[in-house]
Design an enzyme around this catalytic site. Structure first.
Site, PDB file in Angstrom:
ATOM      1  NE  ARG A  85       2.891  13.300  11.216  1.00  0.00           N
ATOM      2  CZ  ARG A  85       1.985  12.489  11.737  1.00  0.00           C
ATOM      3  NH1 ARG A  85       2.342  11.363  12.288  1.00  0.00           N
ATOM      4  NH2 ARG A  85       0.706  12.799  11.701  1.00  0.00           N
ATOM      5  NE  ARG A 111       2.687   9.159  15.401  1.00  0.00           N
ATOM      6  CZ  ARG A 111       2.121  10.346  15.621  1.00  0.00           C
ATOM      7  NH1 ARG A 111       0.841  10.432  15.918  1.00  0.00           N
ATOM      8  NH2 ARG A 111       2.829  11.453  15.534  1.00  0.00           N
ATOM      9  CG  HIS A 129      -2.361  -0.424   3.494  1.00  0.00           C
ATOM     10  ND1 HIS A 129      -2.645   0.529   4.454  1.00  0.00           N
ATOM     11  CD2 HIS A 129      -3.328  -0.320   2.553  1.00  0.00           C
ATOM     12  CE1 HIS A 129      -3.740   1.187   4.100  1.00  0.00           C
ATOM     13  NE2 HIS A 129      -4.176   0.700   2.942  1.00  0.00           N
TER      14      HIS A 129
HETATM   15  C1  GRF Z   1      -3.302  -4.832  10.149  1.00  0.00           C
HETATM   16  O1  GRF Z   1      -4.565  -4.992   9.550  1.00  0.00           O
HETATM   17  C2  GRF Z   1      -2.363  -4.101   9.225  1.00  0.00           C
HETATM   18  O2  GRF Z   1      -2.607  -4.324   7.881  1.00  0.00           O
HETATM   19  C3  GRF Z   1      -2.649  -2.666   9.569  1.00  0.00           C
HETATM   20  O3  GRF Z   1      -2.836  -2.672  10.976  1.00  0.00           O
HETATM   21  C4  GRF Z   1      -3.352  -3.939  11.373  1.00  0.00           C
HETATM   22  C5  GRF Z   1      -2.504  -4.449  12.502  1.00  0.00           C
HETATM   23  O4  GRF Z   1      -3.003  -5.633  13.046  1.00  0.00           O
HETATM   24  N1  GRF Z   1      -1.583  -1.822   9.128  1.00  0.00           N
HETATM   25  P1  GRF Z   1      -2.209  -6.409  14.177  1.00  0.00           P
HETATM   26  O5  GRF Z   1      -1.934  -5.450  15.323  1.00  0.00           O
HETATM   27  O6  GRF Z   1      -0.940  -6.949  13.595  1.00  0.00           O
HETATM   28  O7  GRF Z   1      -3.116  -7.524  14.606  1.00  0.00           O
END
Ligand code: GRF
Length: 209
Positions: A85, A111, A129
């Protein structure tokens, strides 16, 4: 149902005016709807920023075409090409620095990142998130919330620290969980709120830095 959305803190774009444009690098693994939300906020003159580069790590990531539509350069960094990583993160750091990025936006970056990246941009990395942190960290945040039987779900934007989905919270949005929700229907209710709060969070973080 939008009536029952709660966003905190409540701030207006008027209050979030930035005197100097931010130089952003977006990292995304998926369809890129959060990238679009940031790009739109910039195009609409709300967020004073420029996206210098979009880095994606999955060859099929739709974000690549979306970035091209906005005329933003993309770079494919494949984590599978690196043994650790840390080595992968070093390439990310070099790519971001080469594009003069000051703020790193993890917009659906699937990741775990290491101190190699985090220490290169101290308190200048922002993650979105799909849960009300600190509950339901990790990749299946929406499903975990549903399985736990919560009645309120949501999303969080926070500064990135070495522990996954931790770090100071910038802004959160809460939405109701409805009878019969599946992870998909609940995620569909959360996503417009992600799109709303992510650009705001970037301005909030910049104002506080
Ligand atoms: C979102 O739900 C975000 O919270 C999560 O991954 C998803 C990405 O969605 N970390 P997108 O590719 O921006 O539509």
């Amino acid at each position: 149902m939008t009536d029952s959305v709660i966003i905190s803190p409540q701030v207006s774009w008027e209050e979030l005016k930035l005197s100097k444009p931010l130089s952003l690098g977006v990292m995304a693994s998926g369809k890129g709807s959060n990238f679009i939300a940031v790009a739109d906020a910039i195009a609409q003159g709300k967020l004073n920023a420029k996206i210098q580069v979009v880095i994606y790590n999955k060859p099929q990531a739709k974000v690549k075409e979306k970035a091209a539509e906005f005329g933003i350069p993309t770079v494919f960094c494949n984590h599978r090409d690196y043994a650790t990583r840390e080595e992968f993160d070093q390439v990310l750091v070099e790519t971001l620095k080469a594009h003069q990025v000051d703020w790193v936006i993890m917009a659906g970056w699937m990741r775990v990142v290491t101190p190699v990246l985090i220490n290169a941009f101290p308190d200048h990395i922002i993650n979105i998130h799909p849960s009300l942190l600190p509950s339901f960290k990790g990749i299946n945040g929406v499903e975990s919330a549903l399985n736990a039987g919560v009645k309120i779900a949501g999303c969080t934007v926070h500064l990135v620290r070495p522990e996954v989905d931790s770090g100071p919270i910038l802004i959160q949005a809460a939405v109701p969980v409805l009878e019969g929700d599946t992870p998909e229907t609940l995620h569909q209710r959360i996503q417009p709120q992600e799109h709303h709060i992510l650009p705001i969070a970037i301005a909030l973080a910049a104002q506080r830095s």
